[in-house]
Design a protein around this motif. Sequence first.
Motif, PDB file in Angstrom:
ATOM      1  N   TRP A  25       0.936  -1.285   0.234  1.00 16.79           N
ATOM      2  CA  TRP A  25       0.091   0.048   0.035  1.00 16.79           C
ATOM      3  C   TRP A  25       0.898   1.530   0.070  1.00 16.79           C
ATOM      4  N   GLY A  57      -9.930   4.421   8.850  1.00 19.37           N
ATOM      5  CA  GLY A  57      -9.628   3.676   7.669  1.00 19.37           C
ATOM      6  C   GLY A  57      -8.044   4.296   7.274  1.00 19.37           C
ATOM      7  N   ASP A  78      -8.976   0.276  11.474  1.00 18.00           N
ATOM      8  CA  ASP A  78      -9.234   0.033  10.165  1.00 18.00           C
ATOM      9  C   ASP A  78      -9.812  -1.342  10.046  1.00 18.00           C
ATOM     10  N   ALA A 104     -16.748   0.981   9.828  1.00 16.28           N
ATOM     11  CA  ALA A 104     -17.116   2.246   9.693  1.00 16.28           C
ATOM     12  C   ALA A 104     -18.634   2.550  10.545  1.00 16.28           C
ATOM     13  N   ASN A 120      -8.435   9.781   5.896  1.00 17.72           N
ATOM     14  CA  ASN A 120      -8.168  10.151   4.339  1.00 17.72           C
ATOM     15  C   ASN A 120      -8.569   8.991   3.259  1.00 17.72           C
TER      16      ASN A 120
HETATM   17  C1  LIG Z   1      -7.718   4.023   0.208  1.00 19.56           C
HETATM   18  S1  LIG Z   1      -7.384   3.169   1.663  1.00 19.56           S
HETATM   19  C2  LIG Z   1      -6.708   4.754   2.605  1.00 19.56           C
HETATM   20  C3  LIG Z   1      -5.791   4.347   3.621  1.00 19.56           C
HETATM   21  C4  LIG Z   1      -4.972   5.302   4.561  1.00 19.56           C
HETATM   22  N1  LIG Z   1      -5.978   6.313   5.155  1.00 19.56           N
HETATM   23  C5  LIG Z   1      -4.218   6.360   3.488  1.00 19.56           C
HETATM   24  O1  LIG Z   1      -4.128   7.667   3.208  1.00 19.56           O
HETATM   25  O2  LIG Z   1      -3.056   5.811   3.009  1.00 19.56           O
HETATM   26  C6  LIG Z   1      -8.972   2.949   2.873  1.00 19.56           C
HETATM   27  C7  LIG Z   1      -8.765   2.432   3.924  1.00 19.56           C
HETATM   28  O3  LIG Z   1      -9.804   2.283   4.523  1.00 19.56           O
HETATM   29  C8  LIG Z   1     -10.306   1.073   4.983  1.00 19.56           C
HETATM   30  N2  LIG Z   1     -11.709   0.747   4.988  1.00 19.56           N
HETATM   31  C9  LIG Z   1     -12.338   0.885   3.673  1.00 19.56           C
HETATM   32  N3  LIG Z   1     -13.892   0.623   4.196  1.00 19.56           N
HETATM   33  C10 LIG Z   1     -13.752   0.436   5.447  1.00 19.56           C
HETATM   34  C11 LIG Z   1     -14.804   0.215   6.567  1.00 19.56           C
HETATM   35  N4  LIG Z   1     -16.132   0.155   6.079  1.00 19.56           N
HETATM   36  N5  LIG Z   1     -14.528   0.163   7.809  1.00 19.56           N
HETATM   37  C12 LIG Z   1     -13.387   0.397   8.108  1.00 19.56           C
HETATM   38  N6  LIG Z   1     -12.071   0.617   7.313  1.00 19.56           N
HETATM   39  C13 LIG Z   1     -12.481   0.720   6.111  1.00 19.56           C
HETATM   40  C14 LIG Z   1      -9.244   0.065   4.276  1.00 19.56           C
HETATM   41  O4  LIG Z   1      -9.397  -1.316   4.753  1.00 19.56           O
HETATM   42  C15 LIG Z   1      -8.172   0.658   3.826  1.00 19.56           C
HETATM   43  O5  LIG Z   1      -7.070   0.517   4.794  1.00 19.56           O
END
Ligand SMILES: C[S@@+](CC[C@H](N)C(=O)[O-])C[C@H]1O[C@@H](n2cnc3c(N)ncnc32)[C@H](O)[C@@H]1O
Length: 235
Positions: A25, A57, A78, A104, A120
């Motif tokens: 990532w 997240g 997360d 979430a 973010n």
């Molecule tokens: C695009 S990544 C962004 C990660 C970090 N915030 C960054 O900027 O590098 C989105 C993150 O949100 C988490 N995520 C997505 N949907 C989620 C949910 N419903 N509940 C908790 N986490 C979630 C994913 O597992 C992932 O790690």
Amino acid sequence: MRSQIWREAGSLDSKGYFDEVAAQWDGMREAFFSDAVRQKAISVAEVQPGRIAADIGAGSGFITEGLVRTGVKVIAVDQSEEMLSEMHRRFSDFPSVECRLGRAEALPIEDEAVDYVFANMYLHHVDSPPQAIQEMVRVLKPGGKLVISDLDEHSCEFLRTEQHDRWLGFQRGDVERWLAEAGLQGVATDGLGEDCCARSECGEEFAAVSIFVAHGERTGPASGFEAGVDTPGRS
Ligand SMILES: C[S@@+](CC[C@H](N)C(=O)[O-])C[C@H]1O[C@@H](n2cnc3c(N)ncnc32)[C@H](O)[C@@H]1O
């Protein structure tokens, strides 16, 4: 390896997808957008050392890393165990970072527990953005600030099929309304002055989508919050 993950994204759920890409990532994120995104997000909140923040997240800790440098404690949440493993590896020497597995709809944080909430590139992955916003506001102390950085509305379908985006960005007016409906004051959105860039693995398509930062402050009880409703994280 990355191409294979993209080809398989359609067969994975969101958690499965982020579990698969967790180890890569940081490199993916660097190709999408720069460190300026977190500088802007953190500066919007006027973060004070010694306070407590939630990074929702959190992924592998992009925002968390910036927050730690400012001297705040961080609760990083997360849905993905693999992302949290990356976080543990990265922040094992930092007692000010606590990682929690959660989703979430029911964040594993008590009511009114944190001074700042950051999210973010998270909102476009959740099933219900307004509900996710209400849940983030629930954990803010009165006077606390919510800062969401995410994508403006776009039409790049391949981000849905290849990277598991649930929503193709947002209209800023909608995000402002959701923040206000959740009980925040002083709600505003600004352009971040940067695009999130991604190339499709399956064709010639290229996305360059502008990034916004939306923010607001909790001055009283969060709306939609019903005292006594029993959800994880509530006392
Ligand atoms: C695009 S990544 C962004 C990660 C970090 N915030 C960054 O900027 O590098 C989105 C993150 O949100 C988490 N995520 C997505 N949907 C989620 C949910 N419903 N509940 C908790 N986490 C979630 C994913 O597992 C992932 O790690």
